[in-house]
Design a protein around this motif. Structure first.
Motif, PDB file in Angstrom:
ATOM      1  N   THR A  47    -105.729  63.205 -82.824  1.00 21.50           N
ATOM      2  CA  THR A  47    -106.966  63.778 -82.295  1.00 21.50           C
ATOM      3  C   THR A  47    -107.767  64.468 -83.388  1.00 21.50           C
ATOM      4  OG1 THR A  47    -106.082  64.032 -80.059  1.00 21.50           O
ATOM      5  CG2 THR A  47    -107.874  65.516 -80.679  1.00 21.50           C
ATOM      6  N   GLU A  48    -109.082  64.203 -83.411  1.00 26.27           N
ATOM      7  CA  GLU A  48    -109.964  64.842 -84.388  1.00 26.27           C
ATOM      8  C   GLU A  48    -110.230  66.296 -84.000  1.00 26.27           C
ATOM      9  OE1 GLU A  48    -113.480  62.487 -84.233  1.00 26.27           O
ATOM     10  OE2 GLU A  48    -112.640  60.858 -85.452  1.00 26.27           O
ATOM     11  N   PRO A  49    -110.290  67.206 -84.980  1.00 30.55           N
ATOM     12  CA  PRO A  49    -110.620  68.599 -84.658  1.00 30.55           C
ATOM     13  C   PRO A  49    -111.944  68.735 -83.902  1.00 30.55           C
ATOM     14  CG  PRO A  49    -109.801  68.446 -86.902  1.00 30.55           C
ATOM     15  CD  PRO A  49    -109.959  67.038 -86.409  1.00 30.55           C
ATOM     16  N   ALA A  50    -112.903  67.857 -84.177  1.00 32.12           N
ATOM     17  CA  ALA A  50    -114.190  67.921 -83.478  1.00 32.12           C
ATOM     18  C   ALA A  50    -114.036  67.704 -81.979  1.00 32.12           C
ATOM     19  CB  ALA A  50    -115.154  66.896 -84.063  1.00 32.12           C
ATOM     20  N   ALA A  51    -112.979  67.001 -81.578  1.00 39.68           N
ATOM     21  CA  ALA A  51    -112.734  66.790 -80.154  1.00 39.68           C
ATOM     22  C   ALA A  51    -112.360  68.090 -79.452  1.00 39.68           C
ATOM     23  CB  ALA A  51    -111.618  65.765 -79.966  1.00 39.68           C
ATOM     24  N   HIS A  52    -111.807  69.033 -80.191  1.00 38.50           N
ATOM     25  CA  HIS A  52    -111.473  70.326 -79.592  1.00 38.50           C
ATOM     26  C   HIS A  52    -112.738  71.067 -79.181  1.00 38.50           C
ATOM     27  CE1 HIS A  52    -107.392  70.413 -81.959  1.00 38.50           C
ATOM     28  NE2 HIS A  52    -107.536  69.342 -81.211  1.00 38.50           N
ATOM     29  N   VAL A  53    -113.738  71.021 -80.031  1.00 35.65           N
ATOM     30  CA  VAL A  53    -115.026  71.644 -79.717  1.00 35.65           C
ATOM     31  C   VAL A  53    -115.666  70.921 -78.531  1.00 35.65           C
ATOM     32  CG1 VAL A  53    -117.320  72.211 -80.599  1.00 35.65           C
ATOM     33  CG2 VAL A  53    -115.324  72.338 -82.123  1.00 35.65           C
ATOM     34  N   GLU A  54    -115.607  69.599 -78.564  1.00 38.17           N
ATOM     35  CA  GLU A  54    -116.180  68.805 -77.480  1.00 38.17           C
ATOM     36  C   GLU A  54    -115.493  69.119 -76.155  1.00 38.17           C
ATOM     37  OE1 GLU A  54    -117.645  64.230 -77.126  1.00 38.17           O
ATOM     38  OE2 GLU A  54    -115.568  64.521 -77.799  1.00 38.17           O
ATOM     39  N   ALA A  55    -114.173  69.200 -76.163  1.00 41.59           N
ATOM     40  CA  ALA A  55    -113.425  69.505 -74.939  1.00 41.59           C
ATOM     41  C   ALA A  55    -113.795  70.883 -74.395  1.00 41.59           C
ATOM     42  CB  ALA A  55    -111.925  69.425 -75.207  1.00 41.59           C
ATOM     43  N   GLN A  56    -113.973  71.837 -75.274  1.00 39.98           N
ATOM     44  CA  GLN A  56    -114.346  73.183 -74.832  1.00 39.98           C
ATOM     45  C   GLN A  56    -115.699  73.169 -74.136  1.00 39.98           C
ATOM     46  OE1 GLN A  56    -113.370  77.014 -76.996  1.00 39.98           O
ATOM     47  NE2 GLN A  56    -115.497  76.773 -77.615  1.00 39.98           N
ATOM     48  N   GLU A  57    -116.640  72.405 -74.664  1.00 38.00           N
ATOM     49  CA  GLU A  57    -117.957  72.315 -74.050  1.00 38.00           C
ATOM     50  C   GLU A  57    -117.903  71.580 -72.714  1.00 38.00           C
ATOM     51  OE1 GLU A  57    -120.933  73.749 -75.072  1.00 38.00           O
ATOM     52  OE2 GLU A  57    -119.424  74.803 -76.283  1.00 38.00           O
ATOM     53  N   PRO A  86    -111.627  78.155 -73.186  1.00 35.87           N
ATOM     54  CA  PRO A  86    -111.390  78.316 -74.621  1.00 35.87           C
ATOM     55  C   PRO A  86    -110.295  77.387 -75.117  1.00 35.87           C
ATOM     56  CG  PRO A  86    -110.503  80.192 -73.395  1.00 35.87           C
ATOM     57  CD  PRO A  86    -111.305  79.382 -72.428  1.00 35.87           C
ATOM     58  N   VAL A  87    -110.526  76.813 -76.277  1.00 41.42           N
ATOM     59  CA  VAL A  87    -109.585  75.871 -76.875  1.00 41.42           C
ATOM     60  C   VAL A  87    -109.031  76.465 -78.164  1.00 41.42           C
ATOM     61  CG1 VAL A  87    -109.298  73.588 -77.918  1.00 41.42           C
ATOM     62  CG2 VAL A  87    -110.723  73.865 -75.871  1.00 41.42           C
ATOM     63  N   ILE A  88    -107.726  76.514 -78.262  1.00 40.71           N
ATOM     64  CA  ILE A  88    -107.047  76.982 -79.466  1.00 40.71           C
ATOM     65  C   ILE A  88    -106.575  75.756 -80.253  1.00 40.71           C
ATOM     66  CG2 ILE A  88    -105.124  78.320 -80.400  1.00 40.71           C
ATOM     67  CD1 ILE A  88    -107.227  80.030 -78.997  1.00 40.71           C
ATOM     68  N   SER A  89    -107.125  75.571 -81.454  1.00 37.95           N
ATOM     69  CA  SER A  89    -106.763  74.433 -82.290  1.00 37.95           C
ATOM     70  C   SER A  89    -105.476  74.713 -83.058  1.00 37.95           C
ATOM     71  CB  SER A  89    -107.884  74.123 -83.284  1.00 37.95           C
ATOM     72  OG  SER A  89    -109.011  73.605 -82.620  1.00 37.95           O
ATOM     73  N   LEU A  90    -104.569  73.781 -83.001  1.00 41.10           N
ATOM     74  CA  LEU A  90    -103.277  73.910 -83.662  1.00 41.10           C
ATOM     75  C   LEU A  90    -103.054  72.677 -84.538  1.00 41.10           C
ATOM     76  CD1 LEU A  90    -101.307  75.005 -80.486  1.00 41.10           C
ATOM     77  CD2 LEU A  90    -102.052  76.514 -82.341  1.00 41.10           C
ATOM     78  N   LYS A  91    -102.712  72.911 -85.807  1.00 43.84           N
ATOM     79  CA  LYS A  91    -102.538  71.806 -86.742  1.00 43.84           C
ATOM     80  C   LYS A  91    -101.094  71.341 -86.767  1.00 43.84           C
ATOM     81  CE  LYS A  91    -103.419  70.296 -91.478  1.00 43.84           C
ATOM     82  NZ  LYS A  91    -103.939  70.673 -92.819  1.00 43.84           N
ATOM     83  N   LEU A  92    -100.891  70.056 -86.471  1.00 40.86           N
ATOM     84  CA  LEU A  92     -99.575  69.422 -86.558  1.00 40.86           C
ATOM     85  C   LEU A  92     -99.372  68.896 -87.972  1.00 40.86           C
ATOM     86  CD1 LEU A  92     -99.933  67.486 -83.212  1.00 40.86           C
ATOM     87  CD2 LEU A  92     -98.267  69.315 -83.611  1.00 40.86           C
ATOM     88  N   VAL A  93     -98.177  69.111 -88.530  1.00 41.65           N
ATOM     89  CA  VAL A  93     -97.955  68.768 -89.944  1.00 41.65           C
ATOM     90  C   VAL A  93     -96.777  67.824 -90.176  1.00 41.65           C
ATOM     91  CG1 VAL A  93     -99.023  70.899 -90.776  1.00 41.65           C
ATOM     92  CG2 VAL A  93     -96.553  70.859 -90.306  1.00 41.65           C
ATOM     93  N   ASP A  94     -96.015  67.504 -89.148  1.00 39.08           N
ATOM     94  CA  ASP A  94     -94.846  66.635 -89.295  1.00 39.08           C
ATOM     95  C   ASP A  94     -95.131  65.317 -88.580  1.00 39.08           C
ATOM     96  OD1 ASP A  94     -92.365  65.327 -89.069  1.00 39.08           O
ATOM     97  OD2 ASP A  94     -91.274  67.223 -89.090  1.00 39.08           O
TER      98      ASP A  94
END
Length: 261
Positions: A132-142, A147-155
């Motif tokens: 999922t693109e980070p920009a989708a988090h903003v879109e989902a919130q709108e 409120p949407v809390i973005s969390l970065k997956l690294v594994d």
């Protein structure tokens, strides 16, 4: 849910997929049916989406959209092998009392979104880093007005949020910290100091790819240690064998899209 009538592993888009190991198609259907029946036996209504030929991953119904209070934020898949699934899910929602939002940005539905209606007035946790693109988090919130809390997956082994984190009820979560960046771990500790903490073996057993109704926690039979953790936290674990679906990189949660009318 969507039955695995056409489920197979013919391509590789996550580290769990292995095209050299054949899928037992009959067993996959049997295990899926057991999950379906387990949910209905617990009193939940289950809607079934028709499987479509050529879309083997449609069984992972959670990835097709994300709904909150009657509004549905649709999916836009990263990989072309799955892109046609989005339209099938949209058609399902068109037949019900839903407001559907067609997304601009790449996102994979509940694979990377989780909702906690009792936390901070209604909070969405959202993963990014692989699908999922980070920009989708903003879109989902709108779209959803939460409120949407973005969390970065690294594994890469935990390529979707729902492989590394799950809602146990309206306010509480369980998660595997090392699947997230250091700063995302810090955010989770601050927001959920009483979370049930999983370890790598729990996550590798797909023990976080669970579905909970706030009382019963449905998880695969391999996740025995995770079952002990949720039992100690006051929930009742319910085991379902989903060994064949794990071959495609999913388990209980991946197979269940939760509807929030």
């Amino acid at each position: 849910m969507c039955p695995p009538e056409h489920f197979t592993v013919d391509y590789v888009i996550n580290p769990w997929m292995d095209t050299t190991v054949p899928v037992d198609a009959a067993l996959a259907v049997k295990q899926w049916q057991l999950l379906h029946d387990t949910l209905t036996d617990l009193g939940h209504a289950v809607h079934v989406l028709d499987a479509r030929p050529g879309l083997p991953d449609m069984v992972y119904a959670a990835n097709g959209a994300f709904s909150v209070d009657g509004t549905v934020y649709g999916a836009r898949f990263k990989h072309p092998q799955r892109s046609a699934e989005a339209a099938a899910h949209q058609l399902f929602y068109a037949g019900g009392p839903w407001t559907f939002a067609d997304p601009v940005h790449v996102n994979e539905g509940e694979g990377d979104f989780a909702y906690l209606p009792g936390a901070y007035g209604g909070l969405i946790l959202a993963g990014h880093g692989f699908r999922t693109e980070p920009a989708a988090h903003v879109e989902a919130q709108e779209v959803l007005g939460r409120p949407v809390i973005s969390l970065k997956l690294v594994d890469p082994a935990f390529y979707h949020l729902d492989t590394a984190l799950a809602a146990l009820d309206d306010r509480h979560i369980t998660y595997y910290p090392e699947a997230f960046s250091a700063m995302s771990q810090r955010v989770l500790r601050q927001l959920f100091p009483d979370a049930v903490i999983a370890d790598r073996s729990d996550a590798e057993a797909f023990g976080l790819n669970l579905v909970s109704d706030g009382h019963h926690v449905i998880l695969n039979t391999e996740a025995t240690a995770m079952a002990d953790k949720v039992r100690a936290a006051g929930y009742t674990p319910v085991h379902v064998e989903l060994s064949e679906l794990k071959r495609g990189g999913g388990s209980v949660k991946c197979a269940v899209a939760e509807l929030r009318p």
